[in-house]
Design a protein around this motif. Sequence first.
Motif, PDB file in Angstrom:
ATOM      1  N   LYS A 194       0.854  -1.449  -0.179  1.00 37.71           N
ATOM      2  CA  LYS A 194       0.061   0.100  -0.068  1.00 37.71           C
ATOM      3  C   LYS A 194       0.822   1.267   0.000  1.00 37.71           C
ATOM      4  CE  LYS A 194      -2.333   1.134   3.701  1.00 37.71           C
ATOM      5  NZ  LYS A 194      -3.155   1.010   4.877  1.00 37.71           N
ATOM      6  N   GLN A 195       1.886   1.209   0.853  1.00 36.18           N
ATOM      7  CA  GLN A 195       2.773   2.565   0.926  1.00 36.18           C
ATOM      8  C   GLN A 195       3.656   2.663  -0.440  1.00 36.18           C
ATOM      9  OE1 GLN A 195       2.712   4.775   3.484  1.00 36.18           O
ATOM     10  NE2 GLN A 195       1.214   3.452   4.139  1.00 36.18           N
ATOM     11  N   ALA A 196       3.738   1.469  -1.020  1.00 34.31           N
ATOM     12  CA  ALA A 196       4.628   1.648  -2.364  1.00 34.31           C
ATOM     13  C   ALA A 196       3.710   2.290  -3.677  1.00 34.31           C
ATOM     14  CB  ALA A 196       5.032   0.034  -2.807  1.00 34.31           C
ATOM     15  N   LEU A 197       2.412   1.821  -3.431  1.00 33.97           N
ATOM     16  CA  LEU A 197       1.534   2.421  -4.378  1.00 33.97           C
ATOM     17  C   LEU A 197       1.220   3.852  -4.242  1.00 33.97           C
ATOM     18  CD1 LEU A 197      -1.105  -0.711  -4.232  1.00 33.97           C
ATOM     19  CD2 LEU A 197       0.295  -0.065  -6.373  1.00 33.97           C
ATOM     20  N   ILE A 222      16.655   3.364   1.257  1.00 35.79           N
ATOM     21  CA  ILE A 222      16.468   4.009   0.191  1.00 35.79           C
ATOM     22  C   ILE A 222      15.035   4.991   0.533  1.00 35.79           C
ATOM     23  CG2 ILE A 222      15.315   4.197  -2.454  1.00 35.79           C
ATOM     24  CD1 ILE A 222      17.412   1.986  -2.961  1.00 35.79           C
ATOM     25  N   GLU A 223      14.950   6.147   0.692  1.00 37.87           N
ATOM     26  CA  GLU A 223      13.831   6.672   1.098  1.00 37.87           C
ATOM     27  C   GLU A 223      12.671   7.083   0.061  1.00 37.87           C
ATOM     28  OE1 GLU A 223      14.500  10.234   3.256  1.00 37.87           O
ATOM     29  OE2 GLU A 223      16.180   9.585   4.443  1.00 37.87           O
ATOM     30  N   ASP A 224      11.586   7.294   0.441  1.00 37.79           N
ATOM     31  CA  ASP A 224      10.622   7.602  -0.519  1.00 37.79           C
ATOM     32  C   ASP A 224      10.799   8.610  -1.500  1.00 37.79           C
ATOM     33  OD1 ASP A 224       9.267   5.427   0.450  1.00 37.79           O
ATOM     34  OD2 ASP A 224       7.620   6.495   1.393  1.00 37.79           O
ATOM     35  N   ASP A 225      11.359   9.871  -0.845  1.00 37.08           N
ATOM     36  CA  ASP A 225      11.747  11.018  -1.566  1.00 37.08           C
ATOM     37  C   ASP A 225      12.728  10.661  -2.793  1.00 37.08           C
ATOM     38  OD1 ASP A 225       9.876  12.332  -0.103  1.00 37.08           O
ATOM     39  OD2 ASP A 225      11.650  13.224   1.416  1.00 37.08           O
ATOM     40  N   ALA A 226      13.935   9.968  -2.410  1.00 38.46           N
ATOM     41  CA  ALA A 226      14.512   9.632  -3.506  1.00 38.46           C
ATOM     42  C   ALA A 226      13.971   8.987  -4.637  1.00 38.46           C
ATOM     43  CB  ALA A 226      15.829   8.628  -2.920  1.00 38.46           C
ATOM     44  N   SER A 243      16.075  15.647  -5.029  1.00 31.10           N
ATOM     45  CA  SER A 243      14.926  16.576  -4.713  1.00 31.10           C
ATOM     46  C   SER A 243      14.917  17.933  -5.472  1.00 31.10           C
ATOM     47  CB  SER A 243      15.015  16.403  -3.218  1.00 31.10           C
ATOM     48  OG  SER A 243      14.882  15.288  -2.396  1.00 31.10           O
ATOM     49  N   THR A 244      16.405  18.235  -5.271  1.00 29.04           N
ATOM     50  CA  THR A 244      16.702  19.755  -5.888  1.00 29.04           C
ATOM     51  C   THR A 244      16.310  19.723  -7.395  1.00 29.04           C
ATOM     52  OG1 THR A 244      18.612  19.814  -4.265  1.00 29.04           O
ATOM     53  CG2 THR A 244      18.438  21.301  -6.000  1.00 29.04           C
ATOM     54  N   LEU A 245      16.659  18.518  -8.156  1.00 29.87           N
ATOM     55  CA  LEU A 245      16.380  18.531  -9.388  1.00 29.87           C
ATOM     56  C   LEU A 245      14.914  18.597  -9.510  1.00 29.87           C
ATOM     57  CD1 LEU A 245      17.333  18.469 -12.234  1.00 29.87           C
ATOM     58  CD2 LEU A 245      17.718  15.867 -12.040  1.00 29.87           C
ATOM     59  N   GLY A 246      13.970  17.764  -8.926  1.00 30.49           N
ATOM     60  CA  GLY A 246      12.765  17.796  -8.872  1.00 30.49           C
ATOM     61  C   GLY A 246      12.005  19.046  -8.636  1.00 30.49           C
TER      62      GLY A 246
END
Length: 270
Positions: free
Chosen positions: A54-57, A91-95, A185-188
């Motif tokens: 569920k978290q991955a989705l 590996i965090e979700d933000d990555a 994150s910066t590029l995003g």
Amino acid sequence: MDNQITEKDVKNSWLYYYIVCEMGISYERLQALGFTVAMIPILEKLYPNKEDLKQALKRHLVFYNTEAVYGAPINGIVIAMEEQKAKGADIEDDAITGIKTGLMGPMAGIGDSIDWATLKPIIFGLAVTLSTNGSIIGALFMLLLPLIQIVVGRKLAAYGYRAGQASIREILNSGHIKTLILGASTLGLFMMGALSSTYVKLSTPITFSFGDANRPFVLQDVINSIIPGLLPLIAVFGIYWWLLKKNQNFTMIMILIVTISIGGSFIGLF
């Protein structure tokens, strides 16, 4: 359950995405729904636990939009990252989100230039020529474009997966995962800023007159001379503030935007 991902899985996931990426599109998420649906078979393999699944989705249901064919390496890289995360890598979700957001713009530019600005006009031009001469091959010739796209996209998705596995493993071993997250994150943020300046349009027609002999005072010209695009920037930051401080009720935000837009237009503010 065997959670080993193969290149065939990667290619099939991309093909599914290629078929459904333009379905269920919305201004809020664009291709995110299609991307997430295509990832389901992969994520089900990687995350047998329902809560993890569920978290991955949920982390893939954020805004996403690129050119499907030449954006295929993103699919492969993301699958490689999910695979390493499922194996316990830090590996965090933000990555993962940052990689998608950072690469979608450049890949879209490449894909649009090759596929839609070059390859499509050539193939369709030849198809029209054949059709006008009465050849049935003209109609079939148009199928050459999706066939080429499918072949190229599947190969690029597999390439992205292989490259993603190697680079992510190297980053994890070197301990540079925080640098990856910060860079992604910066590029995003840069990409989201570019998208905001492109899609958000806001100006004001307000003018003031100081006598017939004087030129009217045009407020929008003054704003542009100070900071071009200031009003769209204020609108974007206003919505961001609402999401951060109030709630993430997107329906309410859309209603507010429409109400303010109509009201402002009615009284001559926008």
